[in-house]
Motif scaffolding. Structure first.
Motif, PDB file in Angstrom:
ATOM      1  N   TYR A 130       0.667  -1.002   0.213  1.00  0.00           N
ATOM      2  CA  TYR A 130       0.371   0.443   0.103  1.00  0.00           C
ATOM      3  C   TYR A 130       0.797   1.282   0.074  1.00  0.00           C
ATOM      4  O   TYR A 130       1.856   0.785   0.382  1.00  0.00           O
ATOM      5  N   SER A 131      -0.324   2.615  -0.351  1.00  0.00           N
ATOM      6  CA  SER A 131       0.867   3.827  -0.083  1.00  0.00           C
ATOM      7  C   SER A 131      -0.078   4.442   0.193  1.00  0.00           C
ATOM      8  O   SER A 131      -1.020   4.349   0.641  1.00  0.00           O
TER       9      SER A 131
ATOM     10  N   LEU B 179       1.627  12.018   2.905  1.00  0.00           N
ATOM     11  CA  LEU B 179       2.933  12.447   3.860  1.00  0.00           C
ATOM     12  C   LEU B 179       1.242  12.480   4.926  1.00  0.00           C
ATOM     13  O   LEU B 179       1.749  13.060   5.925  1.00  0.00           O
ATOM     14  N   LYS B 180       0.401  12.951   4.972  1.00  0.00           N
ATOM     15  CA  LYS B 180      -0.737  13.060   6.078  1.00  0.00           C
ATOM     16  C   LYS B 180      -1.385  11.483   6.352  1.00  0.00           C
ATOM     17  O   LYS B 180      -2.136  11.598   7.968  1.00  0.00           O
ATOM     18  N   GLY B 181      -1.009   9.916   6.099  1.00  0.00           N
ATOM     19  CA  GLY B 181      -0.622   9.426   6.130  1.00  0.00           C
ATOM     20  C   GLY B 181      -2.190   8.749   6.249  1.00  0.00           C
ATOM     21  O   GLY B 181      -2.484   7.417   6.388  1.00  0.00           O
ATOM     22  N   SER B 182      -3.072   9.010   5.109  1.00  0.00           N
ATOM     23  CA  SER B 182      -4.198   7.962   4.359  1.00  0.00           C
ATOM     24  C   SER B 182      -3.028   7.394   3.118  1.00  0.00           C
ATOM     25  O   SER B 182      -2.341   7.976   2.773  1.00  0.00           O
ATOM     26  N   PHE B 183      -4.359   6.762   3.082  1.00  0.00           N
ATOM     27  CA  PHE B 183      -3.924   5.615   2.266  1.00  0.00           C
ATOM     28  C   PHE B 183      -3.999   6.053   0.574  1.00  0.00           C
ATOM     29  O   PHE B 183      -5.099   7.203   0.495  1.00  0.00           O
ATOM     30  N   VAL B 184      -3.190   5.932  -0.464  1.00  0.00           N
ATOM     31  CA  VAL B 184      -3.391   6.379  -1.481  1.00  0.00           C
ATOM     32  C   VAL B 184      -3.507   5.290  -2.833  1.00  0.00           C
ATOM     33  O   VAL B 184      -4.138   4.933  -3.117  1.00  0.00           O
ATOM     34  N   ASP B 185      -3.036   4.029  -2.150  1.00  0.00           N
ATOM     35  CA  ASP B 185      -3.256   2.777  -2.684  1.00  0.00           C
ATOM     36  C   ASP B 185      -3.141   2.061  -1.772  1.00  0.00           C
ATOM     37  O   ASP B 185      -2.309   1.508  -0.982  1.00  0.00           O
ATOM     38  N   LEU B 186      -4.087   0.322  -2.026  1.00  0.00           N
ATOM     39  CA  LEU B 186      -3.609  -0.760  -1.925  1.00  0.00           C
ATOM     40  C   LEU B 186      -3.974  -1.545  -2.532  1.00  0.00           C
ATOM     41  O   LEU B 186      -5.062  -2.100  -4.035  1.00  0.00           O
TER      42      LEU B 186
ATOM     43  N   THR C 112       6.722  -3.201   6.320  1.00  0.00           N
ATOM     44  CA  THR C 112       8.645  -2.357   5.934  1.00  0.00           C
ATOM     45  C   THR C 112       7.709  -0.805   5.291  1.00  0.00           C
ATOM     46  O   THR C 112       7.671  -1.200   4.195  1.00  0.00           O
ATOM     47  N   ASN C 113       8.534  -0.090   5.788  1.00  0.00           N
ATOM     48  CA  ASN C 113       8.338   1.254   4.738  1.00  0.00           C
ATOM     49  C   ASN C 113       9.423   2.371   4.242  1.00  0.00           C
ATOM     50  O   ASN C 113      10.192   1.544   4.912  1.00  0.00           O
ATOM     51  N   PHE C 114       9.110   2.339   3.084  1.00  0.00           N
ATOM     52  CA  PHE C 114      10.135   3.462   2.260  1.00  0.00           C
ATOM     53  C   PHE C 114       8.901   4.353   1.931  1.00  0.00           C
ATOM     54  O   PHE C 114       8.196   4.405   1.220  1.00  0.00           O
ATOM     55  N   PRO C 115      10.277   4.769   1.844  1.00  0.00           N
ATOM     56  CA  PRO C 115       9.933   6.800   0.936  1.00  0.00           C
ATOM     57  C   PRO C 115       9.159   6.320  -0.089  1.00  0.00           C
ATOM     58  O   PRO C 115      10.118   6.055  -1.213  1.00  0.00           O
ATOM     59  N   ILE C 116       7.948   7.635  -0.790  1.00  0.00           N
ATOM     60  CA  ILE C 116       8.366   7.697  -2.138  1.00  0.00           C
ATOM     61  C   ILE C 116       9.250   8.786  -2.569  1.00  0.00           C
ATOM     62  O   ILE C 116       8.723   9.548  -1.710  1.00  0.00           O
TER      63      ILE C 116
ATOM     64  N   GLY D 124       5.181  10.329  -0.461  1.00  0.00           N
ATOM     65  CA  GLY D 124       4.555   9.779   0.527  1.00  0.00           C
ATOM     66  C   GLY D 124       5.465   8.278   1.195  1.00  0.00           C
ATOM     67  O   GLY D 124       6.884   8.631   1.119  1.00  0.00           O
ATOM     68  N   VAL D 125       4.519   7.416   1.644  1.00  0.00           N
ATOM     69  CA  VAL D 125       5.601   6.363   1.821  1.00  0.00           C
ATOM     70  C   VAL D 125       5.000   5.031   1.725  1.00  0.00           C
ATOM     71  O   VAL D 125       3.748   4.895   0.819  1.00  0.00           O
ATOM     72  N   TYR D 126       5.598   4.347   1.348  1.00  0.00           N
ATOM     73  CA  TYR D 126       5.443   2.221   0.362  1.00  0.00           C
ATOM     74  C   TYR D 126       5.468   1.463   1.578  1.00  0.00           C
ATOM     75  O   TYR D 126       5.817   1.694   2.539  1.00  0.00           O
ATOM     76  N   GLY D 127       4.429   0.699   1.517  1.00  0.00           N
ATOM     77  CA  GLY D 127       4.587  -0.463   2.822  1.00  0.00           C
ATOM     78  C   GLY D 127       4.697  -1.419   2.309  1.00  0.00           C
ATOM     79  O   GLY D 127       3.455  -1.843   0.993  1.00  0.00           O
ATOM     80  N   ILE D 128       5.202  -2.809   2.662  1.00  0.00           N
ATOM     81  CA  ILE D 128       4.623  -4.033   2.274  1.00  0.00           C
ATOM     82  C   ILE D 128       4.168  -4.471   3.497  1.00  0.00           C
ATOM     83  O   ILE D 128       5.342  -4.181   4.863  1.00  0.00           O
ATOM     84  N   ALA D 129       2.818  -5.184   4.165  1.00  0.00           N
ATOM     85  CA  ALA D 129       3.019  -5.954   5.744  1.00  0.00           C
ATOM     86  C   ALA D 129       2.479  -7.150   5.152  1.00  0.00           C
ATOM     87  O   ALA D 129       1.721  -7.659   4.314  1.00  0.00           O
TER      88      ALA D 129
END
Ligand code: ADP
Length: 723
Positions: free
Chosen positions: A249-250, A253-260, A324-328, A336-341
């Motif tokens: 997911y991504s 910067l405010k922590g709102s989901f962009v894509d999942l 795992t979070n890494f910056p976009i 924003g941030v990409y995340g793999i959970a």
């Protein structure tokens, strides 16, 4: 050699003048008002703007070039530069031919020179051709691109260098219509190789009024490759995103989901639309929120973050995630941030279970008094329980015991024995179970142990051994003491048996031999009474009576004693005896007493046994006799004879409703000559039950009484099935 009128200057690679001809000297003086000198740099002769341009042209073309420089509105000089070689191939110097040109001549020739320069020096492949196809002019870049020489290329037509297909036809038609076209086509090299190219073709009319085309061709293989790579990467990324079994997911910067991706939606347990409306933070378990916020802010500041967290879905399902979070980055800026959970709930559960089991295992092995140890193939200790490391290695914790071998622990001989023994168990795979051994502890104390060694294989198939040893020193010492005690007891019992035998022998002889003198006493007393009865006074007669009575009683005691000593002494034949018959016979012998007392007798079902009949007869006779004798005067005597078969013995019971026995006398009555009554109350010598006990003892059985004083008694005896 002929002299030339053209002004010529010779310069070295640093633009310093080496030599010049007279024309050059005149020319420079006239035009630039400068005189040439050896080692004078051109920088000092040419005006600054010209100098810079000249130097750039010189360097770009490595000294081989031709250009026109405008010094002023009236002064324009055409420069031809070429290198002079020495005898070998090396450049010796450069010759500059200078020519003054008139402004008019200058403008058209300058344009041509410029165009030619552009054409020649362009890295683009440039073709001037007839719109119908034949090539008129090409540059070096075109030759290089297609692999032809200038001459070869000029003889070719458009179709020889561009793949003929509908794309080409369409492009030509469009260009002819619009006057210009920019398109992608396929180029053909001399060696037949094809390559993607971008073609820009313009139609123009030359001075002669002819239509010409100017076409530039650029090899776009690299660009295409890059585009393909980019497209592949994009697709790969999309596939990785869409089909990743982990949640990807991504969020902004405010922590709102962009894509999942789908896995992320499954985790969130909500639709994509719903998820895009929310911030990720409420999905984190409250206790982890601060920590996760800290990780997220690090991720948006450019640090890759990996952490575990408890997660709660929109529907309240709880999970444990490895994130795992890494910056976009977009244009070098973090957007924003990409995340793999990864859902690691099961793994965490298993780990917890494993930990629990491990703790349980540790608790069990540490609280067990046995010594437990595990060694590997190198004979190194890799696990010990509390009892082992404390009592055997004498260390405070398991850690200190690990890695030790028998060599560090036992003396040399003992270590050799232990290692050989362990090697046997590991190599042969045959366990040692509960073997008694003597093992030394860290104090050098030798202990008796019960040793078990079980071979096993580690995960990597390496051999190992689990050992369990129990310190049985205390048990051994007790066993020894018990053995000694047993021996002493046996000795004592043997001595007792001997003295009993001697005693019985004595009783028999005494009672047997006493009868004769007693009979004499009785018979002379009888004679005395008979012959001197009239001559004796009452007192003398009373004395004779007492003496006679005493002798009679003594006789009875001697007879009883004799009978008692005979029990077990005389062996009888073992026959099948029907006990119902036997009891009936006993009763018929006591018929008179039964009738006198009006006794009611009940005989239950009795078995048939292989026994010595006289012995059993005596047993029943004594017990039934007592039941009759000690009846209550207040009621009609009732006697029951019954039997029970148990697993290992037969149990007989003779119950009466007589006077009963006080609790305190229940044991005493089985001792010889022990009576609870005076003779004038109940006749007897106190030997009956003693005989019964001796008989039952000889069987290996037991005899006892249950009684309530005033209500009655039940006498029990058992006969073991194997005696
Ligand atoms: P004796 O009958 O000759 O006294 P025994 O050895 O047969 O000797 O009995 C010992 C004592 O046990 C008796 O003196 C009597 O007091 C008591 N006794 C034996 N059998 C019974 C019985 N069935 N009921 C009450 N007392 C009994």
């Amino acid at each position: 050699m002929n002299k030339i009128n053209t002004p010529v200057l010779k310069i070295d690679g640093n633009f310093e003048i080496i030599s010049w001809n007279t024309s050059a000297e005149v020319f420079l003086n006239n035009i630039l008002n400068k005189s040439p000198k050896t080692q004078l740099s051109l920088e000092e002769i040419f005006p600054p703007g010209i100098w810079t341009k000249f130097r750039s042209d010189f360097k770009t073309n490595q000294g081989i070039f031709h250009n026109i420089y405008t010094f002023s509105e009236t002064e324009t000089i055409e420069v031809f530069s070429s290198p002079s070689l020495d005898d070998g191939e090396n450049i010796k110097c450069f010759s500059l031919c200078l020519k003054a040109v008139s402004p008019k001549e200058n403008s058209s020739s300058e344009n041509i020179v410029r165009l030619k320069n552009i054409l020649e020096n362009s890295s683009l492949a440039i073709f001037l051709s007839d719109p119908s196809g034949p090539i008129v002019e090409v540059n070096r870049a075109a030759c290089k691109l297609f692999g032809y020489s200038l001459k070869e290329l000029k003889q070719l037509s458009r179709e020889d260098i561009i793949q003929m297909n509908s794309d080409l036809e369409t492009a030509i038609a469009q260009r002819n219509k619009a006057g210009e076209i920019r398109t992608e086509l396929v180029g053909i090299k001399k060696n037949g190789e094809t390559f993607p190219c971008e073609v820009h073709s313009v139609i123009y009319t030359n001075n002669e009024g002819e239509k010409r085309t100017s076409t530039t061709i650029v090899d776009i293989s690299d660009r295409k490759k890059q585009e393909l790579i980019a497209e592949n990467s994009k697709q790969a990324f999309q596939s990785l995103f869409d089909y990743n079994p982990d949640a990807v997911y991504s969020f902004d910067l405010k922590g709102s989901f962009v894509d999942l991706n789908q896995a992320a939606l499954n985790l969130v347990e909500g639709s994509r639309e719903k998820a895009r409306e929310i911030n990720f933070l409420p999905l984190i378990a409250p206790e982890d929120r601060d920590r996760v916020m800290m990780h997220s802010s690090k991720a948006v500041s450019g640090e890759v973050q990996r952490y575990q967290t408890n997660f709660i879905s929109l529907k309240g399902t709880k999970k444990v995630l490895d994130v795992t979070n890494f910056p976009i980055y977009v244009n070098k800026k973090i957007t924003g941030v990409y995340g793999i959970a990864k859902d690691i709930s099961k793994q965490v559960e298993i780990e917890q279970k494993l930990q629990e089991e491990h703790n349980m295992f540790r608790a069990i092995i540490d609280y067990i008094p046995d010594h437990i140890f595990v060694i590997n193939e190198k004979h190194e200790t890799i696990l010990t329980n509390h009892s082992f490391y404390k009592n055997y290695y004498g260390v405070e914790n398991e850690q200190e015991s690990l890695g030790l071998t028998a060599l560090e622990f036992f003396d040399k001989e003992e270590a050799k024995r232990v290692i050989e023994d362990n090697t046997q168990v590991m190599n042969k795979g045959i366990p040692v179970i509960n073997r008694e051994d003597i093992v030394q502890d860290f104090n050098g104390k030798k202990n008796y142990t019960l040793l078990t060694k079980v071979p096993f294989r580690f995960g990597d198939n390496k051999k190992g051994l689990v050992g369990i040893s129990r310190n049985i020193t205390e048990i051994k010492e007790k066993e020894k003491a018990l053995e000694e005690l047993n021996e002493a007891l046996k000795k004592h019992a043997d001595e007792l048996a001997l003295s009993n035998k001697e005693l019985e022998q004595f009783a028999y002889i005494a009672s047997h031999d006493l009868q004769e003198p007693l009979r004499m006493v009785t018979s002379f007393l009888t004679q005395l009474k008979k012959k001197y009865n009239n001559k004796l006074d009452d007192r003398a007669q009373q004395y004779i009576y007492f003496a006679h009575d005493g002798a009679t009683r003594m006789r009875q005691i001697i007879l009883d004693l004799l009978e008692y000593s005979r029990v077990g002494r005389v062996a009888h034949k073992v026959t099948a005896v029907n006990l119902e018959h036997l009891v009936s016979e006993v009763l018929s012998l006591q018929k008179k007493s039964i009738e006198e007392k009006n006794a009611k007798i009940e005989i239950g079902v009795l078995p048939e046994l292989e026994v010595e009949e006289p012995v059993l007869r005596q047993l029943f006779s004594n017990l039934i006799g007592n039941a009759l004798k000690y009846h209550s005067k207040e009621r009609q005597p009732e006697i029951k004879i019954s039997f029970l078969e148990k697993e290992k013995y037969w149990e007989f019971k003779i119950t009466d409703n007589g006077i009963g026995i006080e609790e305190e006398f229940k044991e005493q009555i089985f001792i010889i000559f022990q009576r609870l009554h005076q003779r004038d109350e109940y006749d007897g010598t106190g030997i009956g039950l003693a005989i019964c006990k001796k008989i039952v003892d000889n069987f290996g059985g037991k005899i006892w009484v249950d009684s309530r004083p005033g209500e009655g008694s039940s006498f029990y005896f058992t006969i073991p099935k194997q005696f």
